[in-house]
Motif scaffolding. Sequence first.
Motif, short mmCIF file in Angstrom:
data_model
loop_
_atom_site.label_atom_id
_atom_site.label_comp_id
_atom_site.label_asym_id
_atom_site.label_seq_id
_atom_site.Cartn_x
_atom_site.Cartn_y
_atom_site.Cartn_z
N SER A 64 33.27 -50.36 89.92
CA SER A 64 34.63 -49.99 90.34
C SER A 64 35.25 -48.95 89.41
CB SER A 64 35.52 -51.23 90.42
OG SER A 64 35.08 -52.11 91.44
N GLN A 108 39.61 -53.53 97.40
CA GLN A 108 38.91 -54.77 97.70
C GLN A 108 39.82 -55.81 98.35
OE1 GLN A 108 37.24 -56.57 94.21
NE2 GLN A 108 36.52 -58.38 95.27
N ASP A 109 41.01 -55.97 97.82
CA ASP A 109 41.88 -57.08 98.24
C ASP A 109 42.92 -56.60 99.25
OD1 ASP A 109 43.47 -59.27 98.53
OD2 ASP A 109 43.77 -59.64 96.39
N GLN A 170 42.87 -55.34 106.19
CA GLN A 170 41.91 -54.34 105.72
C GLN A 170 41.83 -53.16 106.68
OE1 GLN A 170 41.03 -53.09 103.11
NE2 GLN A 170 39.46 -54.46 102.28
N ASP A 188 35.81 -49.76 97.80
CA ASP A 188 35.63 -50.65 96.65
C ASP A 188 35.57 -52.10 97.12
OD1 ASP A 188 35.43 -51.79 94.20
OD2 ASP A 188 37.41 -51.19 93.48
N GLU A 189 34.36 -52.60 97.35
CA GLU A 189 34.15 -53.97 97.84
C GLU A 189 35.06 -54.26 99.03
OE1 GLU A 189 32.16 -56.48 96.21
OE2 GLU A 189 32.02 -55.88 94.12
N SER A 192 34.37 -57.89 100.74
CA SER A 192 34.01 -59.08 99.95
C SER A 192 35.04 -60.19 100.06
CB SER A 192 33.80 -58.70 98.48
OG SER A 192 35.00 -58.24 97.91
N SER A 221 29.61 -52.44 96.06
CA SER A 221 29.41 -53.82 96.51
C SER A 221 28.42 -54.54 95.59
CB SER A 221 28.87 -53.83 97.94
OG SER A 221 28.67 -55.16 98.39
#
Length: 331
Positions: A64, A108-109, A170, A188-189, A192, A221
């Motif tokens: 990352s 990611q989040d 997302q 970035d992920e 996940s 990932s």
Amino acid sequence: MSSRDREENMERKILLEARQLVKEFPAGGTRKNPQVVHAVTDVNLEIYEGETLALVGESGCGKSTLGRVLIRLLEPTSGGILYQGREIVGMKEAEFAGLRRELQIIFQDPYASLNPRMSVGEIIGEPLLTYGMKDRKERELRVRELMQEVGIAQEFYNRYPHQFSGGQRQRIGIARAIALNPRLIICDEPVSALDVSIQSQVLNLLKDLQERYGLTYLFISHDLSVVKFIADRVCVMFLGNMCEIGDTEELYGHPLHPYTRFLLNAIPKADPRLRSQEKELLSGEIPSPVNPPPGCRFHTRCPYAKDICRQKAPECRKVGERRVFCHFPLE
């Protein structure tokens, strides 16, 4: 489209290139003996137009950080970054502003990356407003088009992030990332934090958008099953260093670096008949990035390590189109 077919069609034009890239973070210590986290060390990397290059490795390996440095969300400690042949490290912000819109990121989040006080229309429209689309009606029309592109119903225009599921959030993040018609997106992920059933939908959306807009992805990932589905090429990292980079099918079929093979051995097998096969798995803890071991950084966990591995960092070896950083590549 396979990696080989895509390479033949796009003439392998380099979009972004990293040269001897280093990123370190201060980590205390004393004034005479300051400590630093060696997050990224001496990375040389090319990303080709229209491809998906995956960065893989265990948590904390620098994936990352490297992604953020490449688009200057973080400034490198040393080294160079060429975007379309232009050096962007040290470029003044006023000059870089015109390029920044071409370099976007999907975080990611999906829960933390969206402002809870802004509606969906405001979130997706914010980059459009920032880059000069002042007319509210024009901006709303474009936002509704983007919502349709990513599969969010237009009647949700005035809803807030807490009213959506993780997968929908997302998709909103993806719409925001493509709003300015970027050339390169750091993913970035991006799946996940999502349920497995939703992951495949988001991955298919990313592939569809790539075909439609000619996007280039750097896909970060730790899930090698996801990477095999989406990536044209794979770069394996360990403790801030590159281990191996090459075509996805070749790398998965015949890993050259011991670390790559250990990662592939850890992929769960769907076929119950294959689960009983004994495979060597990685043991031990990742060394500290504050005090990485000398020589090859993987040698403390590598069963094949010899004296030279403990003393000298391996140089890049070319094996066909592959690059591997190992004194004794696997045959």
